[in-house]
Design an enzyme around this catalytic site. Structure first.
Site, PDB file in Angstrom:
ATOM      1  NE  ARG A 133      -1.492  -9.659   0.451  1.00 19.30           N
ATOM      2  CZ  ARG A 133      -2.517  -9.627   1.613  1.00 19.30           C
ATOM      3  NH1 ARG A 133      -3.277  -8.392   1.603  1.00 19.30           N
ATOM      4  NH2 ARG A 133      -2.611 -10.834   2.049  1.00 19.30           N
ATOM      5  CG  ASP A 193      -1.635  -1.229   1.416  1.00 18.12           C
ATOM      6  OD1 ASP A 193      -1.873  -2.058   0.287  1.00 18.12           O
ATOM      7  OD2 ASP A 193      -2.269  -1.528   2.388  1.00 18.12           O
TER       8      ASP A 193
HETATM    9  O1  F6P Z   1      -2.301  -4.059   3.460  1.00 10.38           O
HETATM   10  C1  F6P Z   1      -2.271  -4.758   2.574  1.00 10.38           C
HETATM   11  C2  F6P Z   1      -3.700  -5.301   1.798  1.00 10.38           C
HETATM   12  O2  F6P Z   1      -3.394  -5.903   0.721  1.00 10.38           O
HETATM   13  C3  F6P Z   1      -4.513  -4.047   1.684  1.00 10.38           C
HETATM   14  O3  F6P Z   1      -4.277  -3.372   0.470  1.00 10.38           O
HETATM   15  C4  F6P Z   1      -5.817  -4.557   1.584  1.00 10.38           C
HETATM   16  O4  F6P Z   1      -6.899  -3.841   2.006  1.00 10.38           O
HETATM   17  C5  F6P Z   1      -5.598  -5.844   2.619  1.00 10.38           C
HETATM   18  O5  F6P Z   1      -4.310  -6.160   2.900  1.00 10.38           O
HETATM   19  C6  F6P Z   1      -6.496  -7.173   2.579  1.00 10.38           C
HETATM   20  O6  F6P Z   1      -5.990  -7.770   3.648  1.00 10.38           O
HETATM   21  P1  F6P Z   1      -6.703  -9.502   3.542  1.00 10.38           P
HETATM   22  O7  F6P Z   1      -5.343 -10.371   3.368  1.00 10.38           O
HETATM   23  O8  F6P Z   1      -7.080  -9.657   4.928  1.00 10.38           O
HETATM   24  O9  F6P Z   1      -7.800  -9.833   2.774  1.00 10.38           O
END
Ligand code: F6P
Length: 369
Positions: free
Chosen positions: A296, A149
């Site tokens: 990610r 982010d």
């Molecule tokens: O902070 C990283 C992030 O990928 C954000 O962009 C997103 O809102 C969140 O984590 C999503 O998290 P999860 O893995 O709980 O879906």
């Protein structure tokens, strides 16, 4: 005088980001070069808080052999979690309610009993807030800024961001072709929580026609007007890039799940809402693509890999110099150290006067305002 370091531990917390393994590798090798032993804690602090879940050890020795060849791999070899912050740990009460307790003392006790002298905590805002609390309770801690982010304060960038932006940009390139061929509006939703860095950077690099950011409340009529203008200019297709945290000027953020004890709210869904509204108001054929967790994954870019390796080695150098309660940061001249308390709890948003945003406006991109 501070006790000389013999053993350190490393953990990764929050959402994974490309480059985590490179930091771990760098920490382990730099520590080994100083004659220190390095230990990995599994799944944030779960390796300490739930030893029964890890028959092979919730905390285990990381040798050079264990980290060989992992620098280019996405994810984290240690595992991670964005649930169960030890400072606000959820427990189920007999009456069916859930209460939060502070379990951070158990972490300090673990370090003392196992004679682990310091911690390298790799994470985003949540993990660095925990790191700061542990430091204030007397543990030697250095933080490393991670998040796709890019919303951490006091560092030029976090590792993981460049990889996410590169991938999102490549997706936009691909979507241009199909959008133009079918004369469609493609609405693309990207992560970023309450900051619009991924959307802004990928949107400009990937030639989006509209970029909607959490920092700028949007007006759907303005977005529709931009799409109509493109149609009347002979370009009947558009790419609308939406940050998951974007919200209408007079509306609210869309959530996939509300916050619960021990877990932050999950953002998402705004892309779908915008696509539906634009299809109705413009009459254009419209599709939605949510890039989500694809941002990610994957191997870190060379930039993220290098930042991660520099951060890991710098964290070990900081501990060797006797520093604690600091986060490794990327400054303009190189790696810097900033106080964790200056970072913890501060989200860095896109400044409305930054030149990247201005560049977008100069290029004719609509920000929906
Ligand atoms: O902070 C990283 C992030 O990928 C954000 O962009 C997103 O809102 C969140 O984590 C999503 O998290 P999860 O893995 O709980 O879906």
């Amino acid at each position: 005088m501070t006790k000389p370091i013999k053993r350190i531990a490393v953990c990764t917390g929050g959402g994974d980001a490309p480059g985590l393994n490179a930091v771990i590798q760098s920490v382990v090798i730099a520590a080994d070069n100083l004659g220190w032993q390095c230990y990995g804690i599994r799944d944030g602090f779960n390796g300490i808080l739930f030893p029964e879940r890890y028959p092979e050890g919730g905390v285990y020795r990381l040798t050079r052999d264990k980290v060989r060849g992992i620098g280019h791999l996405g994810g984290t070899m240690l595992g991670t979690t964005n649930k169960g912050n030890p400072l606000h740990f959820p427990i189920n009460m007999p009456d069916g309610t859930v209460r939060e307790i502070d379990r951070s003392d158990e972490i300090l006790t673990y370090f003392a009993t196992h004679e682990i002298d310091a911690l390298v905590s790799i994470g985003g805002d949540g993990s660095l807030t925990i790191a700061n609390a542990l430091h204030q309770k007397g543990l030697r801690v250095v933080g490393v800024p991670k998040t796709i982010d890019n919303d951490l304060d006091k560092t030029y960038t976090t590792f993981g961001f460049d990889t996410a932006v590169g991938f999102a940009t490549e997706c936009l390139d691909r979507l241009h072709a199909t959008a133009e061929s079918h004369q469609r509006v493609m609405v693309v939703e990207v992560m970023g929580r309450y900051a619009g860095w991924i959307a802004l950077h990928a949107g400009i690099a990937g030639d989006a026609h509209v970029i909607l950011l959490p920092e700028i409340g949007f007006d759907l009529d303005k977005v529709a007007a931009k799409i109509r203008e493109r149609v009347s200019d002979g370009r009947p297709y558009s790419i609308v890039l939406v940050a998951e945290g974007a919200q209408p000027r007079d509306g609210h953020r869309e959530l996939l799940a509300a916050a619960e004890v021990g877990h932050a709210e999950r953002l998402g869904g705004i892309g779908e809402t915008i696509a539906r509204a634009l299809a109705e108001s413009t009459g254009n054929d419209t599709r939605v693509v949510v890039l989500g967790h694809l941002l990610r994954g994957g191997s870190p870019t060379a930039f993220d890999r290098l930042s991660a390796l520099r951060f890991g080695a710098a964290a070990v150098r900081a501990l060797d110099e006797g520093q604690s309660g600091v986060m490794v940061a990327l400054g303009f001249r190189g790696v810097d150290y900033v106080a964790l308390e200056e970072v913890a709890g501060h989200i860095r948003n896109v400044p409305l006067d930054c030149d990247t945003l201005q560049t977008g406006r100069d290029l004719g991109i609509s920000f929906g305002d």
